[in-house]
Design a protein around this motif. Structure first.
Motif, PDB file in Angstrom:
ATOM      1  N   GLY A  67       0.808  -1.215   0.000  1.00 55.18           N
ATOM      2  CA  GLY A  67       0.000   0.000   0.000  1.00 55.18           C
ATOM      3  C   GLY A  67       0.841   1.265   0.000  1.00 55.18           C
ATOM      4  O   GLY A  67       0.573   2.206  -0.749  1.00 55.18           O
ATOM      5  N   PHE A  68       1.881   1.294   0.842  1.00 52.31           N
ATOM      6  CA  PHE A  68       2.748   2.476   0.871  1.00 52.31           C
ATOM      7  C   PHE A  68       3.498   2.631  -0.446  1.00 52.31           C
ATOM      8  O   PHE A  68       3.686   3.746  -0.934  1.00 52.31           O
ATOM      9  N   GLY A  69       3.949   1.519  -1.027  1.00 54.62           N
ATOM     10  CA  GLY A  69       4.636   1.594  -2.316  1.00 54.62           C
ATOM     11  C   GLY A  69       3.736   2.137  -3.404  1.00 54.62           C
ATOM     12  O   GLY A  69       4.140   2.999  -4.196  1.00 54.62           O
ATOM     13  N   ILE A  70       2.499   1.660  -3.453  1.00 52.86           N
ATOM     14  CA  ILE A  70       1.542   2.166  -4.448  1.00 52.86           C
ATOM     15  C   ILE A  70       1.255   3.651  -4.202  1.00 52.86           C
ATOM     16  O   ILE A  70       1.203   4.449  -5.136  1.00 52.86           O
ATOM     17  N   HIS A  71       1.083   4.016  -2.934  1.00 55.22           N
ATOM     18  CA  HIS A  71       0.805   5.416  -2.602  1.00 55.22           C
ATOM     19  C   HIS A  71       1.958   6.327  -3.039  1.00 55.22           C
ATOM     20  O   HIS A  71       1.736   7.371  -3.658  1.00 55.22           O
ATOM     21  N   TYR A  72       3.194   5.948  -2.724  1.00 50.84           N
ATOM     22  CA  TYR A  72       4.330   6.796  -3.079  1.00 50.84           C
ATOM     23  C   TYR A  72       4.540   6.859  -4.594  1.00 50.84           C
ATOM     24  O   TYR A  72       4.955   7.892  -5.124  1.00 50.84           O
ATOM     25  N   HIS A  73       4.274   5.752  -5.295  1.00 50.88           N
ATOM     26  CA  HIS A  73       4.330   5.784  -6.761  1.00 50.88           C
ATOM     27  C   HIS A  73       3.270   6.741  -7.306  1.00 50.88           C
ATOM     28  O   HIS A  73       3.548   7.533  -8.210  1.00 50.88           O
ATOM     29  N   ALA A  74       2.089   6.642  -6.773  1.00 46.76           N
ATOM     30  CA  ALA A  74       0.995   7.497  -7.258  1.00 46.76           C
ATOM     31  C   ALA A  74       1.290   8.973  -6.988  1.00 46.76           C
ATOM     32  O   ALA A  74       0.914   9.828  -7.796  1.00 46.76           O
ATOM     33  N   SER A  86      -4.861  10.783   5.991  1.00 48.80           N
ATOM     34  CA  SER A  86      -5.988   9.850   5.938  1.00 48.80           C
ATOM     35  C   SER A  86      -5.713   8.672   4.993  1.00 48.80           C
ATOM     36  O   SER A  86      -6.266   7.593   5.183  1.00 48.80           O
ATOM     37  N   VAL A  87      -4.854   8.875   3.999  1.00 49.90           N
ATOM     38  CA  VAL A  87      -4.497   7.769   3.099  1.00 49.90           C
ATOM     39  C   VAL A  87      -3.768   6.682   3.881  1.00 49.90           C
ATOM     40  O   VAL A  87      -4.008   5.486   3.682  1.00 49.90           O
ATOM     41  N   TYR A  88      -2.904   7.083   4.804  1.00 51.43           N
ATOM     42  CA  TYR A  88      -2.190   6.105   5.631  1.00 51.43           C
ATOM     43  C   TYR A  88      -3.154   5.354   6.544  1.00 51.43           C
ATOM     44  O   TYR A  88      -2.986   4.150   6.778  1.00 51.43           O
ATOM     45  N   LEU A 115     -12.703   3.626   8.436  1.00 53.28           N
ATOM     46  CA  LEU A 115     -13.793   4.603   8.463  1.00 53.28           C
ATOM     47  C   LEU A 115     -13.292   6.015   8.731  1.00 53.28           C
ATOM     48  O   LEU A 115     -13.752   6.966   8.087  1.00 53.28           O
ATOM     49  N   ILE A 116     -12.345   6.165   9.650  1.00 54.58           N
ATOM     50  CA  ILE A 116     -11.777   7.498   9.922  1.00 54.58           C
ATOM     51  C   ILE A 116     -11.058   8.020   8.683  1.00 54.58           C
ATOM     52  O   ILE A 116     -11.216   9.185   8.304  1.00 54.58           O
ATOM     53  N   GLY A 117     -10.283   7.171   8.038  1.00 55.17           N
ATOM     54  CA  GLY A 117      -9.565   7.605   6.845  1.00 55.17           C
ATOM     55  C   GLY A 117     -10.500   7.994   5.718  1.00 55.17           C
ATOM     56  O   GLY A 117     -10.326   9.047   5.083  1.00 55.17           O
ATOM     57  N   LEU A 118     -11.507   7.164   5.463  1.00 54.30           N
ATOM     58  CA  LEU A 118     -12.467   7.490   4.402  1.00 54.30           C
ATOM     59  C   LEU A 118     -13.275   8.740   4.751  1.00 54.30           C
ATOM     60  O   LEU A 118     -13.556   9.567   3.883  1.00 54.30           O
ATOM     61  N   PHE A 119     -13.634   8.870   6.006  1.00 53.44           N
ATOM     62  CA  PHE A 119     -14.371  10.054   6.458  1.00 53.44           C
ATOM     63  C   PHE A 119     -13.555  11.325   6.207  1.00 53.44           C
ATOM     64  O   PHE A 119     -14.076  12.323   5.716  1.00 53.44           O
ATOM     65  N   MET A 120     -12.276  11.272   6.526  1.00 50.92           N
ATOM     66  CA  MET A 120     -11.435  12.449   6.334  1.00 50.92           C
ATOM     67  C   MET A 120     -11.194  12.726   4.853  1.00 50.92           C
ATOM     68  O   MET A 120     -11.121  13.886   4.445  1.00 50.92           O
ATOM     69  N   ILE A 121     -11.084  11.688   4.039  1.00 48.25           N
ATOM     70  CA  ILE A 121     -10.910  11.897   2.598  1.00 48.25           C
ATOM     71  C   ILE A 121     -12.147  12.568   2.016  1.00 48.25           C
ATOM     72  O   ILE A 121     -12.047  13.505   1.223  1.00 48.25           O
TER      73      ILE A 121
END
Length: 160
Positions: A67-74, A86-88, A115-121
């Motif tokens: 997940g972190f690798g995909i996030h940093y690539h993106a 919130s992505v983390y 839920l907290i992450g999606l709520f913040m996004i």
């Protein structure tokens, strides 16, 4: 003996492909030869190992690395990619939930973080909902110590 070396074998295969791509210098694959690719390779290697060998304790770190690798690539490839804490939380929540699927541990932290992450996004957009969330977050930032005190008092006086 073979079971012990399978994860190392997956890692070596992935790292070999990484350095082969780097040496070949194919122009459209050039963005894949960065350090987040190594995180993705590590995550996929752990993921394959954990599912094939039914060693589900490695699911959590494999999803985190992937997940972190995909996030940093993106972040480097897509200029509009969200760079927010919130992505983390979403990545951690997904890791907990995938581990829960096989080991039956970590359901509540996974759901909470997801839920907290999606709520913040969702609250990052410019709409009336985000304005009300901003007010709520400001109140929570001001009064979170009171919540800690109340929870501590509850733990002291709850029946065992």
């Amino acid at each position: 003996m073979r079971k012990q070396n399978s994860m190392v074998a997956y890692l070596l295969i992935g790292i070999g492909f990484y350095y082969l791509l780097e040496q070949l210098s194919i122009p459209f694959l050039e963005p894949l030869t960065t350090w987040p690719s190594l995180l993705i390779i590590f995550g996929i290697s752990l993921l394959i190992h954990s599912y094939l060998k039914r060693d589900y304790d490695k699911l959590f770190p494999s999803i985190l690395a992937l997940g972190f690798g995909i996030h940093y690539h993106a972040l480097t490839l897509y200029p509009n990619w969200l760079d927010h804490w919130s992505v983390y939380a979403v990545i951690l929540g997904i890791a907990f939930l995938l581990r829960y699927q096989k080991t039956k541990t970590g359901l509540y932290p996974g759901l909470f973080l997801l839920l907290i992450g999606l709520f913040m996004i969702i609250s990052l957009t410019n709409n009336p909902f985000s304005d009300s969330v901003d007010v709520l977050i400001k109140v929570l930032e001001d009064y979170w110590p009171v919540g800690l005190i109340v929870f501590g008092v509850y733990l002291l006086f709850k029946k065992r």
